[in-house]
Write a protein that holds these residues in place. Sequence first.
Motif, PDB file in Angstrom:
ATOM      1  N   ALA A  25       0.816  -1.218   0.000  1.00 52.07           N
ATOM      2  CA  ALA A  25       0.000   0.000   0.000  1.00 52.07           C
ATOM      3  C   ALA A  25       0.848   1.265   0.000  1.00 52.07           C
ATOM      4  CB  ALA A  25      -0.949  -0.003   1.198  1.00 52.07           C
ATOM      5  N   ASP A  26       1.984   1.257   0.689  1.00 49.91           N
ATOM      6  CA  ASP A  26       2.842   2.449   0.694  1.00 49.91           C
ATOM      7  C   ASP A  26       3.419   2.706  -0.693  1.00 49.91           C
ATOM      8  OD1 ASP A  26       2.410   3.053   3.409  1.00 49.91           O
ATOM      9  OD2 ASP A  26       4.040   1.729   4.033  1.00 49.91           O
ATOM     10  N   ARG A  27       3.871   1.644  -1.353  1.00 49.95           N
ATOM     11  CA  ARG A  27       4.354   1.805  -2.736  1.00 49.95           C
ATOM     12  C   ARG A  27       3.195   2.236  -3.630  1.00 49.95           C
ATOM     13  NH1 ARG A  27       5.238  -1.712  -7.417  1.00 49.95           N
ATOM     14  NH2 ARG A  27       6.765  -0.692  -8.720  1.00 49.95           N
ATOM     15  N   GLY A  28       2.003   1.717  -3.365  1.00 48.84           N
ATOM     16  CA  GLY A  28       0.826   2.116  -4.132  1.00 48.84           C
ATOM     17  C   GLY A  28       0.545   3.601  -4.016  1.00 48.84           C
ATOM     18  N   GLY A  29       0.751   4.170  -2.828  1.00 43.76           N
ATOM     19  CA  GLY A  29       0.576   5.612  -2.655  1.00 43.76           C
ATOM     20  C   GLY A  29       1.567   6.410  -3.478  1.00 43.76           C
TER      21      GLY A  29
ATOM     22  N   ASP B 206     -11.860  15.685 -10.802  1.00 45.74           N
ATOM     23  CA  ASP B 206     -12.490  15.287 -12.060  1.00 45.74           C
ATOM     24  C   ASP B 206     -13.090  13.882 -12.015  1.00 45.74           C
ATOM     25  OD1 ASP B 206     -11.818  17.712 -13.173  1.00 45.74           O
ATOM     26  OD2 ASP B 206     -10.031  16.949 -14.193  1.00 45.74           O
ATOM     27  N   ALA B 207     -12.734  13.123 -10.993  1.00 46.59           N
ATOM     28  CA  ALA B 207     -13.187  11.739 -10.872  1.00 46.59           C
ATOM     29  C   ALA B 207     -13.515  11.469  -9.404  1.00 46.59           C
ATOM     30  CB  ALA B 207     -12.089  10.807 -11.374  1.00 46.59           C
ATOM     31  N   PRO B 208     -14.150  10.338  -9.122  1.00 40.95           N
ATOM     32  CA  PRO B 208     -14.535  10.052  -7.728  1.00 40.95           C
ATOM     33  C   PRO B 208     -13.326  10.010  -6.795  1.00 40.95           C
ATOM     34  CG  PRO B 208     -15.453   8.414  -9.232  1.00 40.95           C
ATOM     35  CD  PRO B 208     -14.527   9.266 -10.031  1.00 40.95           C
ATOM     36  N   PRO B 209     -13.508  10.477  -5.560  1.00 43.56           N
ATOM     37  CA  PRO B 209     -12.425  10.315  -4.579  1.00 43.56           C
ATOM     38  C   PRO B 209     -12.246   8.827  -4.282  1.00 43.56           C
ATOM     39  CG  PRO B 209     -14.403  11.150  -3.516  1.00 43.56           C
ATOM     40  CD  PRO B 209     -14.685  11.111  -4.994  1.00 43.56           C
ATOM     41  N   LEU B 210     -11.035   8.467  -3.880  1.00 38.49           N
ATOM     42  CA  LEU B 210     -10.737   7.068  -3.593  1.00 38.49           C
ATOM     43  C   LEU B 210     -10.297   6.890  -2.146  1.00 38.49           C
ATOM     44  CD1 LEU B 210      -8.892   6.119  -6.920  1.00 38.49           C
ATOM     45  CD2 LEU B 210     -11.259   5.601  -6.246  1.00 38.49           C
ATOM     46  N   ASP B 211     -11.084   7.428  -1.234  1.00 41.84           N
ATOM     47  CA  ASP B 211     -10.784   7.308   0.189  1.00 41.84           C
ATOM     48  C   ASP B 211     -11.074   5.887   0.662  1.00 41.84           C
ATOM     49  OD1 ASP B 211     -10.102  10.028   0.466  1.00 41.84           O
ATOM     50  OD2 ASP B 211     -12.203  10.574   0.717  1.00 41.84           O
ATOM     51  N   ALA B 212     -10.110   5.305   1.345  1.00 41.40           N
ATOM     52  CA  ALA B 212     -10.251   3.934   1.839  1.00 41.40           C
ATOM     53  C   ALA B 212     -11.445   3.801   2.782  1.00 41.40           C
ATOM     54  CB  ALA B 212      -8.970   3.491   2.543  1.00 41.40           C
TER      55      ALA B 212
ATOM     56  N   VAL C  93      -6.596   2.480   4.957  1.00 43.25           N
ATOM     57  CA  VAL C  93      -6.765   3.723   5.714  1.00 43.25           C
ATOM     58  C   VAL C  93      -5.429   4.195   6.298  1.00 43.25           C
ATOM     59  CG1 VAL C  93      -7.876   4.755   7.740  1.00 43.25           C
ATOM     60  CG2 VAL C  93      -9.192   3.249   6.235  1.00 43.25           C
ATOM     61  N   LYS C  94      -4.647   3.273   6.832  1.00 41.47           N
ATOM     62  CA  LYS C  94      -3.373   3.633   7.461  1.00 41.47           C
ATOM     63  C   LYS C  94      -2.407   4.252   6.439  1.00 41.47           C
ATOM     64  CE  LYS C  94       0.420   1.661  10.155  1.00 41.47           C
ATOM     65  NZ  LYS C  94       0.993   0.413  10.683  1.00 41.47           N
ATOM     66  N   ALA C  95      -2.255   3.625   5.284  1.00 40.31           N
ATOM     67  CA  ALA C  95      -1.364   4.163   4.249  1.00 40.31           C
ATOM     68  C   ALA C  95      -1.866   5.516   3.755  1.00 40.31           C
ATOM     69  CB  ALA C  95      -1.235   3.188   3.088  1.00 40.31           C
ATOM     70  N   GLN C  96      -3.172   5.657   3.602  1.00 41.53           N
ATOM     71  CA  GLN C  96      -3.721   6.921   3.130  1.00 41.53           C
ATOM     72  C   GLN C  96      -3.562   8.035   4.153  1.00 41.53           C
ATOM     73  OE1 GLN C  96      -7.725   6.566   1.656  1.00 41.53           O
ATOM     74  NE2 GLN C  96      -7.055   5.500  -0.188  1.00 41.53           N
ATOM     75  N   SER C  97      -3.550   7.697   5.432  1.00 42.97           N
ATOM     76  CA  SER C  97      -3.409   8.739   6.464  1.00 42.97           C
ATOM     77  C   SER C  97      -2.065   9.441   6.368  1.00 42.97           C
ATOM     78  CB  SER C  97      -3.606   8.137   7.857  1.00 42.97           C
ATOM     79  OG  SER C  97      -2.504   7.324   8.211  1.00 42.97           O
ATOM     80  N   LYS C  98      -1.080   8.807   5.769  1.00 41.59           N
ATOM     81  CA  LYS C  98       0.250   9.396   5.595  1.00 41.59           C
ATOM     82  C   LYS C  98       0.375  10.183   4.293  1.00 41.59           C
ATOM     83  CE  LYS C  98       1.940   5.209   6.223  1.00 41.59           C
ATOM     84  NZ  LYS C  98       2.891   4.095   6.237  1.00 41.59           N
ATOM     85  N   PHE C  99      -0.624  10.064   3.404  1.00 39.07           N
ATOM     86  CA  PHE C  99      -0.552  10.687   2.080  1.00 39.07           C
ATOM     87  C   PHE C  99      -0.830  12.181   2.177  1.00 39.07           C
ATOM     88  CE2 PHE C  99      -2.340  11.689  -2.163  1.00 39.07           C
ATOM     89  CZ  PHE C  99      -1.288  11.235  -2.947  1.00 39.07           C
ATOM     90  N   SER C 100       0.040  12.992   1.562  1.00 39.54           N
ATOM     91  CA  SER C 100      -0.144  14.448   1.580  1.00 39.54           C
ATOM     92  C   SER C 100       0.321  15.047   0.254  1.00 39.54           C
ATOM     93  CB  SER C 100       0.641  15.070   2.734  1.00 39.54           C
ATOM     94  OG  SER C 100       2.030  15.067   2.451  1.00 39.54           O
ATOM     95  N   GLU C 101       0.109  16.334   0.105  1.00 42.39           N
ATOM     96  CA  GLU C 101       0.562  17.027  -1.111  1.00 42.39           C
ATOM     97  C   GLU C 101       2.065  16.922  -1.297  1.00 42.39           C
ATOM     98  OE1 GLU C 101      -0.921  20.918  -1.951  1.00 42.39           O
ATOM     99  OE2 GLU C 101      -2.938  20.398  -1.287  1.00 42.39           O
ATOM    100  N   ASP C 102       2.800  16.751  -0.207  1.00 33.25           N
ATOM    101  CA  ASP C 102       4.254  16.603  -0.297  1.00 33.25           C
ATOM    102  C   ASP C 102       4.656  15.334  -1.050  1.00 33.25           C
ATOM    103  OD1 ASP C 102       4.540  18.946   1.153  1.00 33.25           O
ATOM    104  OD2 ASP C 102       4.814  17.907   3.070  1.00 33.25           O
TER     105      ASP C 102
END
Length: 178
Positions: free
Chosen positions: A61-65, A86-92, A144-153
């Motif tokens: 999941a981290d590589r997926g992010g 432009d497309a649906p959000p993909l929130d876990a 959810v855990k991997a996505q919680s670390k995802f940011s604009e950075d």
Amino acid sequence: MRQITLAVCVVAASAAVILTGPALATQHSAGNQSGTSGMMGSGMMGSGMMAPGLMMPSMDADRGGQLFASKGCVVCHAVNGVGGEDAPPLDAAGMPTPMNPFDFAAKMWRGAEAMVYLQREELGEQIELDGDELADIIAFVHDVKAQSKFSEDDIPPRIKDLIGHGGDEDEEGAHDKD
């Protein structure tokens, strides 16, 4: 000769994206809290073994992010409010659980024509994914855990510049928003 399209990649790769057999048992018994631990279901044969001739790629999941950002998926799709609209959000948190990755791949397949069109419009080219990359992205959009670390950075500058600048308002209906 044209490269294989994303739609074809989705179908080909989806055959290798279901967790079954020993891989599932190992992750499940280890108490894996990622979205990949709940992928048991209709993909398993009666004996709990994978069908002959199939293999299961590891799902990171981290590589997926990282791929979600670097390949440009984030230009159209947001995760936790980061990304395009432009497309649906993909929130876990909004994904069904347990999730059958074939259902996710099938949904991508149904939207492939619009996705490829928007990729060419907004990225200037079609996104190319192999089976391992697709498996990792599917793991990310369900974790959810991997996505919680995802940011604009996490978004490369060249991709960040494209978010919100790609299409016209008239193209809104070109992508399945459900």
